[in-house]
Design a protein around this motif. Structure first.
Motif, PDB file in Angstrom:
ATOM      1  N   GLU A  39       0.828  -1.206   0.000  1.00  0.00           N
ATOM      2  CA  GLU A  39       0.000   0.000   0.000  1.00  0.00           C
ATOM      3  C   GLU A  39       0.867   1.262   0.000  1.00  0.00           C
ATOM      4  OE1 GLU A  39      -2.479  -0.283   3.391  1.00  0.00           O
ATOM      5  OE2 GLU A  39      -3.791  -1.835   2.560  1.00  0.00           O
ATOM      6  N   VAL A  40       1.914   1.247   0.840  1.00  0.00           N
ATOM      7  CA  VAL A  40       2.798   2.410   0.921  1.00  0.00           C
ATOM      8  C   VAL A  40       3.528   2.618  -0.402  1.00  0.00           C
ATOM      9  CG1 VAL A  40       4.865   3.335   2.049  1.00  0.00           C
ATOM     10  CG2 VAL A  40       3.059   2.270   3.420  1.00  0.00           C
ATOM     11  N   ALA A  41       4.059   1.538  -0.965  1.00  0.00           N
ATOM     12  CA  ALA A  41       4.759   1.658  -2.247  1.00  0.00           C
ATOM     13  C   ALA A  41       3.830   2.189  -3.325  1.00  0.00           C
ATOM     14  CB  ALA A  41       5.328   0.300  -2.655  1.00  0.00           C
ATOM     15  N   LYS A  42       2.601   1.678  -3.372  1.00  0.00           N
ATOM     16  CA  LYS A  42       1.637   2.104  -4.383  1.00  0.00           C
ATOM     17  C   LYS A  42       1.273   3.569  -4.209  1.00  0.00           C
ATOM     18  CE  LYS A  42      -1.280   1.307  -7.763  1.00  0.00           C
ATOM     19  NZ  LYS A  42      -0.796   0.993  -9.139  1.00  0.00           N
ATOM     20  N   ALA A  43       1.094   4.015  -2.958  1.00  0.00           N
ATOM     21  CA  ALA A  43       0.705   5.407  -2.702  1.00  0.00           C
ATOM     22  C   ALA A  43       1.751   6.395  -3.201  1.00  0.00           C
ATOM     23  CB  ALA A  43       0.446   5.605  -1.211  1.00  0.00           C
ATOM     24  N   TRP A  44       3.024   6.002  -3.165  1.00  0.00           N
ATOM     25  CA  TRP A  44       4.094   6.905  -3.571  1.00  0.00           C
ATOM     26  C   TRP A  44       4.315   6.923  -5.077  1.00  0.00           C
ATOM     27  CZ3 TRP A  44       7.385  10.373  -1.149  1.00  0.00           C
ATOM     28  CH2 TRP A  44       7.179  10.530   0.216  1.00  0.00           C
ATOM     29  N   GLU A  45       3.872   5.889  -5.778  1.00  0.00           N
ATOM     30  CA  GLU A  45       4.102   5.816  -7.222  1.00  0.00           C
ATOM     31  C   GLU A  45       3.425   6.986  -7.936  1.00  0.00           C
ATOM     32  OE1 GLU A  45       2.877   2.106  -8.847  1.00  0.00           O
ATOM     33  OE2 GLU A  45       4.253   0.915  -7.616  1.00  0.00           O
ATOM     34  N   GLY A  46       4.225   7.817  -8.611  1.00  0.00           N
ATOM     35  CA  GLY A  46       3.679   8.923  -9.383  1.00  0.00           C
ATOM     36  C   GLY A  46       3.096  10.055  -8.570  1.00  0.00           C
ATOM     37  N   SER A  47       3.321  10.067  -7.249  1.00  0.00           N
ATOM     38  CA  SER A  47       2.723  11.089  -6.388  1.00  0.00           C
ATOM     39  C   SER A  47       3.511  12.395  -6.428  1.00  0.00           C
ATOM     40  CB  SER A  47       2.663  10.583  -4.939  1.00  0.00           C
ATOM     41  OG  SER A  47       3.978  10.436  -4.410  1.00  0.00           O
ATOM     42  N   ALA A  48       2.857  13.477  -5.983  1.00  0.00           N
ATOM     43  CA  ALA A  48       3.543  14.759  -5.865  1.00  0.00           C
ATOM     44  C   ALA A  48       4.673  14.669  -4.848  1.00  0.00           C
ATOM     45  CB  ALA A  48       2.545  15.845  -5.448  1.00  0.00           C
ATOM     46  N   ALA A  49       4.474  13.859  -3.806  1.00  0.00           N
ATOM     47  CA  ALA A  49       5.519  13.680  -2.793  1.00  0.00           C
ATOM     48  C   ALA A  49       6.751  13.028  -3.411  1.00  0.00           C
ATOM     49  CB  ALA A  49       4.991  12.827  -1.641  1.00  0.00           C
ATOM     50  N   ALA A  50       6.553  12.068  -4.295  1.00  0.00           N
ATOM     51  CA  ALA A  50       7.680  11.405  -4.955  1.00  0.00           C
ATOM     52  C   ALA A  50       8.421  12.378  -5.858  1.00  0.00           C
ATOM     53  CB  ALA A  50       7.188  10.201  -5.752  1.00  0.00           C
ATOM     54  N   ARG A  51       7.689  13.234  -6.563  1.00  0.00           N
ATOM     55  CA  ARG A  51       8.339  14.231  -7.415  1.00  0.00           C
ATOM     56  C   ARG A  51       9.151  15.204  -6.573  1.00  0.00           C
ATOM     57  NH1 ARG A  51       3.298  13.878  -9.930  1.00  0.00           N
ATOM     58  NH2 ARG A  51       2.563  15.794  -8.911  1.00  0.00           N
ATOM     59  N   SER A  52       8.587  15.620  -5.435  1.00  0.00           N
ATOM     60  CA  SER A  52       9.310  16.518  -4.535  1.00  0.00           C
ATOM     61  C   SER A  52      10.588  15.865  -4.028  1.00  0.00           C
ATOM     62  CB  SER A  52       8.410  16.899  -3.350  1.00  0.00           C
ATOM     63  OG  SER A  52       9.105  17.694  -2.416  1.00  0.00           O
ATOM     64  N   TRP A  53      10.527  14.587  -3.699  1.00  0.00           N
ATOM     65  CA  TRP A  53      11.704  13.856  -3.224  1.00  0.00           C
ATOM     66  C   TRP A  53      12.777  13.793  -4.300  1.00  0.00           C
ATOM     67  CZ3 TRP A  53      13.534  11.946   1.271  1.00  0.00           C
ATOM     68  CH2 TRP A  53      14.573  11.016   1.199  1.00  0.00           C
ATOM     69  N   ARG A  54      12.374  13.502  -5.526  1.00  0.00           N
ATOM     70  CA  ARG A  54      13.341  13.396  -6.617  1.00  0.00           C
ATOM     71  C   ARG A  54      14.015  14.729  -6.931  1.00  0.00           C
ATOM     72  NH1 ARG A  54       9.303   9.991  -8.867  1.00  0.00           N
ATOM     73  NH2 ARG A  54       8.524  11.725 -10.120  1.00  0.00           N
ATOM     74  N   GLU A  55      13.332  15.824  -6.681  1.00  0.00           N
ATOM     75  CA  GLU A  55      13.857  17.141  -7.037  1.00  0.00           C
ATOM     76  C   GLU A  55      14.588  17.815  -5.879  1.00  0.00           C
ATOM     77  OE1 GLU A  55      10.400  19.200  -8.313  1.00  0.00           O
ATOM     78  OE2 GLU A  55      10.144  18.001 -10.149  1.00  0.00           O
ATOM     79  N   GLY A  56      14.412  17.339  -4.654  1.00  0.00           N
ATOM     80  CA  GLY A  56      14.944  18.026  -3.479  1.00  0.00           C
ATOM     81  C   GLY A  56      16.341  17.584  -3.091  1.00  0.00           C
ATOM     82  N   PHE A  57      16.879  18.278  -2.086  1.00  0.00           N
ATOM     83  CA  PHE A  57      18.191  17.945  -1.523  1.00  0.00           C
ATOM     84  C   PHE A  57      17.977  17.171  -0.232  1.00  0.00           C
ATOM     85  CE2 PHE A  57      21.633  19.364   1.477  1.00  0.00           C
ATOM     86  CZ  PHE A  57      22.623  18.547   0.956  1.00  0.00           C
TER      87      PHE A  57
END
Length: 285
Positions: A39-57
């Motif tokens: 459930e946790v893995a699925k919730a993060w897939e394609g999410s705004a939170a995941a995009r923020s993580w990929r772009e942040g420091f």
């Protein structure tokens, strides 16, 4: 299943590494733990939170680098651990800009903190004159850190310590605020599910991840299961050998090293209990 009371003394057994790690298949249908991890893995897939993580420091290692051969004496070690420093003279003022430069060629302009601000991140002294480290100089430069986007060169302050040939280095920027998880945290910690206490270390090859996992005083210690997907690594902490017998109410923390099938890379390290990223221990020193 008795709940774990999250109060009392926190004991970090930093010298031992737990072996309670188990890999859970992405298609494993056995038990609530596997279901929660999916459930946790699925919730993060394609999410705004995941995009923020990929772009942040988001550093995955300590932003303070100690001098070579630290420490010369037990007093120096105690001074560092108790954040007991003093500095001679005035720190340089800087209005210069800096950049984070990732190994993939991307970069971001940042405004570094001043030498005084960086110094204040690891200092609370001087209080104990018998165990004191003295900063004699500060110079602006860079350091290499492992981050959620791979290695990066980041602005840093290099502090010369009296009696040491190489400096103590502290990153001149702080991590970005962790993104809000796209899934709610579980409501109660029990032997069957505990929040992790933080990330200790990612090995150089990215295949071994050490986290701090909690447990009580009357059990056999923590265990950590892992679910690997394309975009994330989800960890689920449990307690081994728990019982309903009376026990003192305290939370102990042990390091547990989890072996991954492939390097962590840019995948998000997630806590199944909280539903959010596993924060670096001391990440905002």
């Amino acid at each position: 299943m008795r709940p774990i009371v999250l109060v009392g003394v926190i004991c970090l057994f930093l010298g031992s590494v737990g072996c309670g790690a188990r890999t859970v298949s992405a298609t494993d249908d056995s038990g609530a733990a596997a279901a929660r991890m999916r459930e946790v893995a699925k919730a993060w897939e394609g999410s705004a939170a995941a995009r923020s993580w990929r772009e942040g420091f988001y550093p995955l290692e300590d932003m303070v680098r100690l001098p070579d051969n630290a420490f010369r004496t037990e007093a120096d070690k105690r001074a560092y651990l108790t954040r007991n420093f003093e500095h001679r003279g005035a720190f340089p003022r800087t209005g210069r800009e800096g950049r984070i430069r990732w190994a993939d060629g991307t970069s971001r302009r940042v405004t570094p903190m001043t030498a005084q601000q960086a110094y204040d991140q690891f200092n609370e002294g001087p209080e104990d004159r018998a165990a004191l480290l003295t900063v004699t100089k500060a110079a602006f430069g860079e350091m290499t850190l492992l981050t959620s986007r791979g290695e990066a060169r980041v602005p840093a302050w290099h502090f010369t310590l009296d009696g040491y040939d190489t400096p103590l280095v502290r990153a001149a920027i702080d991590p970005a605020r962790l993104p809000r998880a796209p899934i709610a945290a579980l409501s109660q910690a029990t032997d069957a599910g505990m929040p992790l206490q933080g990330l200790r270390k990612v090995a150089e090859d990215g295949r071994n991840v050490t986290v701090l996992a909690g447990h009580g005083a009357c059990d056999d210690g923590p265990a950590v299961e892992v679910l690997e997907t394309r975009d994330s690594v989800v960890l689920h902490a449990t307690v081994r050998g728990g019982s309903d017998s009376p026990c003192t109410a305290q939370l102990l923390s042990d390091p547990v090293t989890v072996h991954l099938d492939r390097p962590l890379g840019g995948r998000i390290l997630l806590d199944a209990f909280t539903g959010g990223p596993v924060a670096l221990v001391g990440g905002r020193r």
